[in-house]
Design an enzyme around this catalytic site. Structure first.
Site, PDB file in Angstrom:
ATOM      1  N   GLY A  53     -27.702 -13.872  21.615  1.00  0.00           N
ATOM      2  CA  GLY A  53     -28.316 -14.601  20.517  1.00  0.00           C
ATOM      3  C   GLY A  53     -27.876 -16.051  20.601  1.00  0.00           C
ATOM      4  N   THR A  54     -28.676 -16.943  20.063  1.00  0.00           N
ATOM      5  CA  THR A  54     -28.349 -18.361  20.250  1.00  0.00           C
ATOM      6  C   THR A  54     -28.054 -19.083  18.942  1.00  0.00           C
ATOM      7  OG1 THR A  54     -30.731 -18.744  20.459  1.00  0.00           O
ATOM      8  CG2 THR A  54     -29.476 -18.581  22.490  1.00  0.00           C
ATOM      9  N   THR A  55     -28.963 -19.867  18.422  1.00  0.00           N
ATOM     10  CA  THR A  55     -28.585 -20.896  17.452  1.00  0.00           C
ATOM     11  C   THR A  55     -28.607 -20.432  16.000  1.00  0.00           C
ATOM     12  OG1 THR A  55     -29.559 -22.455  19.009  1.00  0.00           O
ATOM     13  CG2 THR A  55     -29.006 -23.292  16.839  1.00  0.00           C
TER      14      THR A  55
END
Length: 281
Positions: A53-55
């Site tokens: 998962g990123t931001t």
């Protein structure tokens, strides 16, 4: 020979022994192998590839705090999932957003939710927001072995502090180090770009509507420069998850609200590709 508790219908002795109000401590004492950080991984060469998962972004406003995340998960240079959920309620007055190894992060969030619920049932009272942040820090620290193998979890924790009457944000590093952020914060691969966007747009007197607009603007800017961050996907109707936490508790923006917000921002970007100035938010 001692009877099997399952055959007699009785709870095992571990459940009847007085101990800590922490569910994580309970597992550590009686079944430590069930904790995510204690699992034995098979020997591998190099880093482990898994969806990430990123931001995640957050900002405070006078009535509380907003926590939001994009919907993209990546594995290397590939998009692993376009509609992953990265922001979850921790309890009535707090939420956690995940960045890092998606599978471990979701599992850690579920364990954190159970930890807070267990404490409340045993003690008959909720942990303070500071206490919740400390519990999450301990859980992240226990995952350090996994993090060293490339399976790191780096969440962002936010909530409404009922004792102080305001929203607060806490960020973490892979070793469980905790920092309280002032005004706004971001974590994940697009955090540098999101933080720059929020630095440009943040004001102390934001309304709730302006705060939700700000975090989606920040995610849009992060997606503009970071390939691992997904912006609003109007064609597939996939929009950022935006949550608001106030003295009334946790609330996630509904599908219609998220759609209208994402479309309004996308339409404005057709005229201002680099985004608005703070006074025009």
């Amino acid at each position: 020979m001692e009877a099997n508790p399952r055959s007699t219908g009785r709870l095992p002795a571990a459940f009847l022994t007085p101990g800590s109000s922490s569910f994580v401590d309970f597992l550590s004492d009686h079944q430590p192998e069930m904790l995510p950080g204690n699992r034995q991984l098979p020997p591998v060469k190099g880093m482990v590839e898994a969806p990430h998962g990123t931001t995640i972004v957050a900002t405070t406003f006078p009535g509380g705090v907003v926590l939001a995340g994009d919907r993209r998960a990546t594995m290397g240079n590939m998009i692993a999932q376009r509609d992953i959920e990265k922001v979850f309620p921790a309890d009535e007055y707090s939420a956690v957003g995940i960045a890092g190894t998606a599978g471990l992060a979701v599992e850690m969030v579920k364990l954190f939710q159970l930890e807070l619920e267990h404490f409340e049932k045993v003690e008959g009272a909720q942990l303070s927001l500071e206490g919740k942040a400390n519990r999450l820090s301990t859980m992240i620290r226990s995952n350090l072995g996994m993090a060293m193998q490339g399976l790191a979890v780096v969440p962002l924790f936010a909530g409404f502090d009922v004792d102080r009457g305001r929203g607060r944000i806490f960020s973490y590093d892979v070793a469980g180090g905790r920092s309280e952020e002032t005004g706004f914060a971001a974590t994940g691969s697009g955090s540098v770009f999101a933080r720059g966007s929020m630095k440009k747009l943040f004001r102390e007197d934001l309304s709730e509507e302006q705060a939700t607009t700000l975090v989606v603007q920040a995610l849009y800017d992060a997606a503009d420069d970071d390939s691992a961050t997904g912006g609003p996907d109007l064609a597939r109707r996939i929009y950022p998850v935006v949550t608001v936490i106030t003295e009334s508790g946790f609330r996630r923006l509904g599908e219609q609200e998220s759609q209208e917000l994402a479309r309004a921002i996308t339409d404005r970007r057709m005229q201002q590709p680099d985004g608005p100035r703070a006074e025009l938010l």
